[in-house]
Design a protein around this motif. Structure first.
Motif, PDB file in Angstrom:
ATOM      1  N   LEU A  26      -6.407  15.658   3.213  1.00 27.00           N
ATOM      2  CA  LEU A  26      -6.371  14.630   3.796  1.00 27.00           C
ATOM      3  C   LEU A  26      -5.676  13.676   2.881  1.00 27.00           C
ATOM      4  O   LEU A  26      -5.622  12.497   2.833  1.00 27.00           O
ATOM      5  CB  LEU A  26      -7.679  13.721   3.871  1.00 27.00           C
ATOM      6  N   ARG A  27      -4.797  14.364   1.852  1.00 20.73           N
ATOM      7  CA  ARG A  27      -3.802  13.492   0.927  1.00 20.73           C
ATOM      8  C   ARG A  27      -2.689  12.912   1.785  1.00 20.73           C
ATOM      9  O   ARG A  27      -2.328  13.504   2.611  1.00 20.73           O
ATOM     10  CB  ARG A  27      -3.133  14.547   0.066  1.00 20.73           C
ATOM     11  N   PRO A  28      -2.524  11.372   1.458  1.00 22.80           N
ATOM     12  CA  PRO A  28      -1.548  10.766   1.999  1.00 22.80           C
ATOM     13  C   PRO A  28      -0.241  11.465   2.148  1.00 22.80           C
ATOM     14  O   PRO A  28       0.132  12.049   0.989  1.00 22.80           O
ATOM     15  CB  PRO A  28      -1.496   9.420   1.404  1.00 22.80           C
ATOM     16  N   ARG A  29       0.503  11.210   3.394  1.00 21.67           N
ATOM     17  CA  ARG A  29       2.122  11.869   2.962  1.00 21.67           C
ATOM     18  C   ARG A  29       2.994  10.498   2.947  1.00 21.67           C
ATOM     19  O   ARG A  29       4.270  10.647   2.618  1.00 21.67           O
ATOM     20  CB  ARG A  29       2.345  12.477   4.360  1.00 21.67           C
ATOM     21  N   THR A  30       2.576   9.386   3.023  1.00 24.81           N
ATOM     22  CA  THR A  30       3.340   8.273   3.049  1.00 24.81           C
ATOM     23  C   THR A  30       2.477   6.995   2.449  1.00 24.81           C
ATOM     24  O   THR A  30       1.160   7.193   2.492  1.00 24.81           O
ATOM     25  CB  THR A  30       3.988   7.393   4.329  1.00 24.81           C
ATOM     26  N   LEU A  31       3.066   6.127   1.759  1.00 27.46           N
ATOM     27  CA  LEU A  31       2.487   4.940   1.067  1.00 27.46           C
ATOM     28  C   LEU A  31       1.657   4.160   2.190  1.00 27.46           C
ATOM     29  O   LEU A  31       0.625   3.660   1.584  1.00 27.46           O
ATOM     30  CB  LEU A  31       3.326   3.952   0.557  1.00 27.46           C
ATOM     31  N   HIS A  39      -3.127  -4.711  -0.874  1.00 30.69           N
ATOM     32  CA  HIS A  39      -2.698  -5.760  -1.871  1.00 30.69           C
ATOM     33  C   HIS A  39      -1.311  -5.416  -2.646  1.00 30.69           C
ATOM     34  O   HIS A  39      -0.424  -6.148  -2.920  1.00 30.69           O
ATOM     35  CB  HIS A  39      -3.697  -6.380  -2.664  1.00 30.69           C
ATOM     36  N   LEU A  40      -1.360  -4.237  -2.907  1.00 31.94           N
ATOM     37  CA  LEU A  40      -0.061  -3.579  -3.377  1.00 31.94           C
ATOM     38  C   LEU A  40       0.981  -2.740  -2.648  1.00 31.94           C
ATOM     39  O   LEU A  40       2.043  -2.937  -2.746  1.00 31.94           O
ATOM     40  CB  LEU A  40      -0.468  -2.298  -4.524  1.00 31.94           C
ATOM     41  N   THR A  41       0.550  -2.055  -1.585  1.00 33.76           N
ATOM     42  CA  THR A  41       1.325  -1.169  -1.065  1.00 33.76           C
ATOM     43  C   THR A  41       1.911  -1.971   0.205  1.00 33.76           C
ATOM     44  O   THR A  41       2.796  -1.407   0.864  1.00 33.76           O
ATOM     45  CB  THR A  41       0.508   0.206  -0.435  1.00 33.76           C
ATOM     46  N   GLY A  42       1.238  -2.875   0.653  1.00 36.88           N
ATOM     47  CA  GLY A  42       2.036  -3.839   2.006  1.00 36.88           C
ATOM     48  C   GLY A  42       3.279  -4.706   1.628  1.00 36.88           C
ATOM     49  O   GLY A  42       3.770  -4.257   0.521  1.00 36.88           O
ATOM     50  N   ILE A  47       4.410  -3.026  -4.905  1.00 43.54           N
ATOM     51  CA  ILE A  47       4.961  -1.462  -4.501  1.00 43.54           C
ATOM     52  C   ILE A  47       5.541  -1.739  -3.477  1.00 43.54           C
ATOM     53  O   ILE A  47       6.795  -1.195  -3.446  1.00 43.54           O
ATOM     54  CB  ILE A  47       3.714  -0.379  -4.365  1.00 43.54           C
ATOM     55  N   GLY A  48       5.162  -2.605  -2.414  1.00 48.66           N
ATOM     56  CA  GLY A  48       5.942  -2.551  -1.392  1.00 48.66           C
ATOM     57  C   GLY A  48       7.508  -3.198  -1.655  1.00 48.66           C
ATOM     58  O   GLY A  48       8.297  -2.806  -1.069  1.00 48.66           O
ATOM     59  N   ARG A  49       7.337  -4.268  -2.197  1.00 48.94           N
ATOM     60  CA  ARG A  49       8.645  -4.879  -2.741  1.00 48.94           C
ATOM     61  C   ARG A  49       9.494  -3.942  -3.412  1.00 48.94           C
ATOM     62  O   ARG A  49      10.529  -3.860  -3.451  1.00 48.94           O
ATOM     63  CB  ARG A  49       8.471  -6.354  -3.735  1.00 48.94           C
ATOM     64  N   MET A  50       8.975  -3.045  -4.332  1.00 49.96           N
ATOM     65  CA  MET A  50       9.917  -2.119  -5.236  1.00 49.96           C
ATOM     66  C   MET A  50      10.340  -1.140  -4.229  1.00 49.96           C
ATOM     67  O   MET A  50      11.615  -0.806  -4.218  1.00 49.96           O
ATOM     68  CB  MET A  50       9.109  -1.413  -6.259  1.00 49.96           C
TER      69      MET A  50
END
Length: 439
Positions: A26-31, A39-42, A47-50
């Protein structure tokens, strides 16, 4: 190491083999598959902005176990087209770091940038942490470190100044529920739990997604003919032990929460944090020392019995031991939480100590210094001393301050509890001084 987890469709499309642990499958394949860290990946998260900018700065991921630090780092490298190089500070030393940096230089010559992921980065000592600095500064590697400990205490200031600290949150019930749904989708059958047991399973994870999926895998591996209730689940699975390191930040967070709940006169919250500490294995005598400190700092003369109660609890615990003696600690905690509060003695101590440091070696007035010899009496030591027991109302109102110093007010009692009576006495003595012209 698996952290957070992808949807079953992604996992089935070229993910881990069926024999791999459930968390790996079940490891993610995308962020976008990562749960609980929006709050970080959105799009508006760091992270989303980077990723949107296609540029990555050095990062320190700080968060509890099982919240996605390793997985997010791996996906982040892929998202910005960097080579992912993972090492663990637990198993690596200076020789390993040199090899990593040399390999990163070689790849850089061919135009390939390296994301160096350092798990448990706080395990490296100060010198080892300093070894990263030149390679981070010259762009040989982009450092992404992961730690469960407060970076302020565990990482060099020089390293922190070159990295952005991003905080991963403990997974909430909604995020954990998503993981259960994905697991059930992958396994193509529901968990053998009734609704109450399902809630108990989520609570037992204590915010750790990896732990939750390990528990789920155990449930699927066992033939369970009927859905389990909470009691059956508890008998089958071990509950996660609360994260609590006695010399780490969690320890200080809980003792701070206990102290502030006591100060805020909330006995229910104070009992909760007391229980959190004791059930996690904190030394009872440490808790008792903090209660004694609280009794003197935040209660003081508003209720002089508070410190007596805390010391009595210490004696009771010494006499009874655990678990019987812990009731005495609870009683002291409740006494402190429900007692009237005053920090007047604490503030008086700080003010008087500060004044003593500032005024140095001023001589007390001659009337109150000791005069054990004839010569000292002849030069005025002890002259005109007024013996208070012989004065009217047992109070002379004499001056006790050095001649070079104005009288100071350090202690200002409140109107709460026993201290209100102390305030009345002090006001009475001030009135007598004024009437007699000695104030």
């Amino acid at each position: 190491m698996a952290d957070l987890f992808a949807s079953p469709d992604d996992a089935a499309a070229g993910g881990a083999p069926d024999t791999a642990p459930l968390a790996d499958r079940l490891r993610p394949r995308t962020l976008g598959d990562v749960v609980g860290q929006e709050h970080l990946t959105g799009p508006d998260g760091a992270i989303g902005r980077m990723v949107a900018a296609g540029r990555l700065s050095s990062i320190i991921f700080w968060g509890p176990p099982g919240t996605g630090k390793t997985t997010i780092s791996r996906l982040l490298a892929h998202a910005v087209g960097m080579r992912f190089e993972p090492i663990s500070a637990v198993f690596s030393g200076v020789a390993d770091l040199k090899k990593v940096f040399a390999a990163a230089k070689d790849h850089a010559r061919h135009g390939e940038k390296t994301l160096l992921f350092v798990d448990e980065i706080h395990r490296f000592n100060r010198a080892q942490q300093d070894s990263f600095l030149p390679f981070v500064e010259n762009g040989t590697v982009t450092l992404v470190g992961a730690t469960t400990e407060n970076p302020s205490f565990e990482l060099n200031a020089a390293l922190l100044s070159r990295a952005q600290v991003l905080i991963l949150r403990r997974l909430d019930a909604a995020a954990l529920e998503q993981l259960l749904d994905r697991a059930e989708g992958l396994m193509e059958r529901p968990l053998p739990l009734d609704p109450a047991a399902r809630e108990a399973l989520l609570a037992s994870a204590d915010g750790d997604g990896r732990f939750l999926l390990n528990q789920v895998e155990t449930l699927y591996a066992i033939d369970i003919p009927e859905p389990l209730d909470p009691a059956g689940l508890s008998a089958l699975l071990h509950r996660r032990v609360a994260v609590y390191d006695k010399d780490r930040e969690g320890h200080y967070n809980l003792i701070s929460a206990l102290h502030k709940s006591l100060r805020g006169s909330d006995p229910q919250a104070a009992l909760y944090y007391l229980a959190r500490m004791l059930t996690a294995g904190e030394e009872p005598l440490y808790v008792l020392r903090r209660l004694v400190r609280f009794a003197t700092e935040d209660i003081g003369l508003a209720d002089p019995q508070a410190v007596v109660q805390c010391l009595a609890a210490k004696d009771a615990y010494d006499f009874l031991g655990s678990p019987e003696g812990e009731l005495a600690i609870v009683q002291a905690c409740l006494y402190c939480a429900t007692a009237p509060k005053s920090n007047a003695a604490y503030m008086a101590m700080k003010a008087s100590f500060r004044s003593a440091r500032e005024t140095g070696s001023l001589m007390p007035p001659m009337n109150i210094v000791n005069a054990p010899t004839k010569l000292m009496k002849q030069v005025g030591y002890g002259k005109n001393y007024q013996y208070d027991h012989d004065a009217a109302e047992g109070f002379s109102g004499a001056n006790y301050w050095p001649e070079e110093m104005e009288a100071q007010t350090f202690y200002a009692p409140t109107d709460r509890g026993f201290e209100a009576r102390v305030a009345e006495r002090m006001a009475y003595w001030d009135r007598l001084r004024a009437e007699r012209g000695t104030g």
